[in-house]
Design a protein around this motif. Structure first.
Motif, PDB file in Angstrom:
ATOM      1  N   PRO A 104      -5.002   6.866  15.049  1.00  0.00           N
ATOM      2  CA  PRO A 104      -3.539   6.842  15.032  1.00  0.00           C
ATOM      3  C   PRO A 104      -2.967   5.651  15.794  1.00  0.00           C
ATOM      4  N   ASN A 105      -3.708   5.181  16.781  1.00  0.00           N
ATOM      5  CA  ASN A 105      -3.306   3.983  17.539  1.00  0.00           C
ATOM      6  C   ASN A 105      -4.460   2.977  17.470  1.00  0.00           C
ATOM      7  N   ILE A 108      -9.385  -1.404  21.739  1.00  0.00           N
ATOM      8  CA  ILE A 108      -9.587  -1.773  23.141  1.00  0.00           C
ATOM      9  C   ILE A 108     -10.678  -0.903  23.766  1.00  0.00           C
ATOM     10  N   VAL A 109     -10.664   0.392  23.464  1.00  0.00           N
ATOM     11  CA  VAL A 109     -11.678   1.301  24.019  1.00  0.00           C
ATOM     12  C   VAL A 109     -13.067   0.928  23.501  1.00  0.00           C
ATOM     13  N   ALA A 110     -13.183   0.701  22.190  1.00  0.00           N
ATOM     14  CA  ALA A 110     -14.479   0.332  21.610  1.00  0.00           C
ATOM     15  C   ALA A 110     -14.980  -0.987  22.193  1.00  0.00           C
ATOM     16  N   ALA A 120     -17.701   3.352  16.815  1.00  0.00           N
ATOM     17  CA  ALA A 120     -16.864   3.877  17.894  1.00  0.00           C
ATOM     18  C   ALA A 120     -15.391   3.838  17.487  1.00  0.00           C
ATOM     19  N   PHE A 121     -14.972   2.728  16.886  1.00  0.00           N
ATOM     20  CA  PHE A 121     -13.566   2.597  16.460  1.00  0.00           C
ATOM     21  C   PHE A 121     -13.206   3.656  15.423  1.00  0.00           C
ATOM     22  N   ILE A 155      -8.327   9.396  20.884  1.00  0.00           N
ATOM     23  CA  ILE A 155      -9.312   8.991  21.881  1.00  0.00           C
ATOM     24  C   ILE A 155      -9.875  10.195  22.626  1.00  0.00           C
ATOM     25  N   GLY A 156      -9.029  11.184  22.905  1.00  0.00           N
ATOM     26  CA  GLY A 156      -9.504  12.380  23.598  1.00  0.00           C
ATOM     27  C   GLY A 156     -10.583  13.095  22.815  1.00  0.00           C
ATOM     28  N   ARG A 157     -10.372  13.251  21.514  1.00  0.00           N
ATOM     29  CA  ARG A 157     -11.376  13.898  20.670  1.00  0.00           C
ATOM     30  C   ARG A 157     -12.640  13.044  20.586  1.00  0.00           C
TER      31      ARG A 157
END
Length: 223
Positions: free
Chosen positions: A26-27, A33-35, A96-97, A104-106
């Motif tokens: 969704p974002n 950025i997290v991946a 990962a993306f 991200i939580g899930r």
């Protein structure tokens, strides 16, 4: 007689989009950025391992040795050289993306399930006196999660993405079978099984949440 104003309908319901059936995060920016941050962390750990005489790879999973059980936590962050890390980089980034489609939580939950269960599987059945390291088990878990989530969610878009991923990375499936003694097929196999299990867990959570959520209709309530 009292007429209450209409209750607001959540955006996902009003648009007919089920969050569980999303194909992309969704974002996307935050997911990217997290991946990327996770991948950079892998490179930093490998750099530290090369620069310092710490021999961090010995912190991996030592099969059936309780002193090596903590390696379940550290093994995905460690790699047996730059070549090993390079081979995992693109799958880690892409899988990962895409695995953050439900947020991200899930993704954190799915990753935790894969991380721990795949590591425990390696600890149980890897050859004696072997130390296993690498993020490939987690990557296989994400791939398996992406391949089966559409089946559990009955989502055509997710199934289409799974077909595309399978076409691009079909060669990875050979890693599930015993072959090269220097490659942990145990980590790949248990990573994939953990990914399927994670998809099942998430699908059950989504269905349970859907049953508990009251349907908000567009009309008003008259008393």
């Amino acid at each position: 007689m009292t007429t209450l104003p209409p209750q607001p309908v959540p955006a996902s319901e009003s648009s007919g989009t089920d969050p569980a059936k999303r194909v992309l995060p969704p974002n996307p920016k935050a997911a990217a950025i997290v991946a990327l941050a996770f991948t950079v962390l892998l490179y930093l750990v490998e750099l530290v391992d090369v620069v310092l005489p710490a021999d961090l790879d010995q912190g991996g999973i030592l099969a059936r040795d309780f002193s090596g059980l903590d390696g379940v936590l550290w093994a995905p962050l460690l790699h047996a050289g730059w070549g090993h890390l390079f081979s995992n980089t693109v799958p880690v980034l892409v899988f990962a993306f895409l695995a953050m489609a439900a947020g991200i939580g899930r993704w954190v939950l799915v990753t935790a399930i894969i991380w721990v269960l795949s590591g425990l599987g390696v600890w149980l059945i890897a050859p004696d006196n072997t130390v296993t390291v690498g993020a490939s088990g987690v990557a296989f878990g994400w791939l398996a999660f992406l391949l089966v989530r559409g089946i559990f969610n009955r989502a055509a878009g997710q199934i289409l993405v799974a077909v595309l991923l399978l076409g691009i990375w079909s060669g990875m499936l050979w890693g599930l079978l015993p072959g090269d003694p220097g490659v942990s097929w145990q980590g790949h196999l248990f990573g994939a099984l953990s990914g399927v299990f994670a998809a099942w867990v998430v699908a059950r959570m989504d269905r349970s949440r859907a049953k508990k959520s009251p349907a908000a209709g567009p009309g008003s309530l008259a008393v």
